[in-house]
Write a protein that holds these residues in place. Structure first.
Motif, short mmCIF file in Angstrom:
data_model
loop_
_atom_site.label_atom_id
_atom_site.label_comp_id
_atom_site.label_asym_id
_atom_site.label_seq_id
_atom_site.Cartn_x
_atom_site.Cartn_y
_atom_site.Cartn_z
N THR A 281 3.57 8.93 -5.27
CA THR A 281 4.78 9.35 -5.97
C THR A 281 5.24 8.31 -6.98
N ALA A 282 4.81 7.07 -6.81
CA ALA A 282 5.13 6.04 -7.81
C ALA A 282 4.44 6.33 -9.14
N GLY B 42 1.31 2.90 6.79
CA GLY B 42 0.62 4.12 7.20
C GLY B 42 0.60 5.17 6.10
N PRO B 43 0.50 6.45 6.48
CA PRO B 43 0.43 7.53 5.50
C PRO B 43 1.61 7.57 4.54
N LEU B 44 2.80 7.16 5.01
CA LEU B 44 3.97 7.19 4.13
C LEU B 44 3.85 6.16 3.02
N GLY B 45 3.20 5.03 3.32
CA GLY B 45 2.94 4.05 2.27
C GLY B 45 2.02 4.62 1.21
N GLY B 46 1.02 5.38 1.65
CA GLY B 46 0.13 6.05 0.71
C GLY B 46 0.85 7.09 -0.11
N LEU B 47 1.71 7.85 0.54
CA LEU B 47 2.48 8.88 -0.17
C LEU B 47 3.40 8.22 -1.21
N TYR B 48 3.99 7.08 -0.86
CA TYR B 48 4.84 6.40 -1.83
C TYR B 48 4.02 5.91 -3.02
N ALA B 49 2.82 5.41 -2.78
CA ALA B 49 1.96 4.95 -3.87
C ALA B 49 1.64 6.09 -4.83
N ARG C 146 7.32 17.04 -7.01
CA ARG C 146 6.04 17.72 -7.21
C ARG C 146 5.66 18.52 -5.97
N ASP C 147 4.75 19.45 -6.21
CA ASP C 147 4.14 20.25 -5.16
C ASP C 147 2.85 19.53 -4.76
N TYR C 148 2.72 19.14 -3.49
CA TYR C 148 1.57 18.36 -3.03
C TYR C 148 0.79 19.11 -1.95
#
Length: 205
Positions: A104-105, A95-102, A111-113
Motif C-alpha cells: 500500500t506504500a 508478518g503479512p501485515l508488514g507485507g501489506l503495508y509495503a 484499492r481492490d486487492y
C-alpha cells in the motif's frame, strides 16, 4: 524464469490488484518458501502464485523481505506486470501485515486487492477465480479459514493505523477491518498450507 500469463476462464470488468505475500521468514519451513520448489511442482512457489494471479489482476505486487528481494526482482525482471516491494523500515518483521503495508506504500489510495501467500503451492486457478469474483471474502473450508487467500479493499492509512496500534494478526485485519466474509469451499489438497504440513506435502490433485 519470468512467469507467463495463463488463459483466464472468466473476464473481470474491473480487475483487482494482486498481492503475493512472499516476505515470511520461513522459520518453521527451514528455507525460503517463496523460492522453494515443493513436491509435485516444477517451479518456485512464488512463480506459481504469480501465474495464478496474472489473468485475474491488473498488476501484481510481491511483498518481499530484505533477504529475498533481489532474487525475486531477478526472477520477474522481464515481467512488467509484476513489481517487487520490500518491507518498510518502520514495519519490518510484522508478518503479512508488514507485507501489506509495503504494497500500500506503493499506491496509498484505496484499492481492490486479491491476495495469495506463497504458503499455498497447490492452489488451483479455479479456487482463485471464485475468490476473484467475490470481493470482501476469504477462502474457508469446513476445517479451516485461510485469511491469506482473500479479496478485499484497503488503503495505506488503514494498514498503518492497524500496525501502529500494535496489532499484527492477519485474521483480525481481514475480518474486523476489511470486513471480509468466508467463502466456503470443500476441503482439498489445493489448500494445503506449507506452515501446517511441513514434511508431508501432498501431491496435487
Amino acid at each position: 524464469m519470468a512467469a507467463k500469463a495463463a488463459t483466464s476462464p472468466i473476464m473481470l470488468k474491473n480487475k483487482p490488484t494482486g498481492i503475493v505475500l512472499a516476505g515470511g521468514r520461513s522459520r518453521r519451513f527451514g528455507r525460503d518458501k517463496a523460492l522453494a520448489i515443493v513436491a509435485a511442482q516444477t517451479q518456485p512457489n512464488v512463480v506459481l502464485a504469480v501465474q495464478h494471479l496474472l489473468p485475474l489482476t491488473a498488476q501484481i505486487f510481491i511483498a518481499a523481505n530484505a533477504d529475498n528481494a533481489v532474487a525475486l526482482q531477478h526472477l520477474f525482471a522481464t515481467n512488467d506486470h509484476v513489481q517487487v516491494c520490500v518491507d518498510q523500515p518502520e514495519f519490518t518483521d510484522c508478518g503479512p501485515l508488514g507485507g501489506l503495508y509495503a504494497v500500500t506504500a506503493q499506491q496509498p489510495r484505496r484499492r481492490d486487492y486479491l491476495m495469495v501467500a506463497t504458503d499455498y503451492p497447490y492452489l488451483t486457478p479455479d479456487l482463485l477465480t471464485k475468490l476473484a469474483q467475490q470481493p470482501r471474502h476469504f477462502l474457508q473450508t469446513p476445517a479451516q479459514a485461510h485469511y491469506a487467500l482473500a479479496h478485499f479493499y484497503t488503503e495505506q492509512a488503514t494498514v498503518r493505523q492497524f500496525l501502529t496500534s500494535g496489532q499484527r494478526r492477519l485474521q483480525t485485519f481481514i475480518v474486523n477491518i476489511a470486513r471480509c466474509q468466508p467463502l466456503n469451499v470443500p476441503a482439498s489438497n489445493a489448500l494445503t498450507n506449507l506452515n501446517q504440513n511441513i514434511g508431508s506435502e501432498p501431491h496435487a490433485k
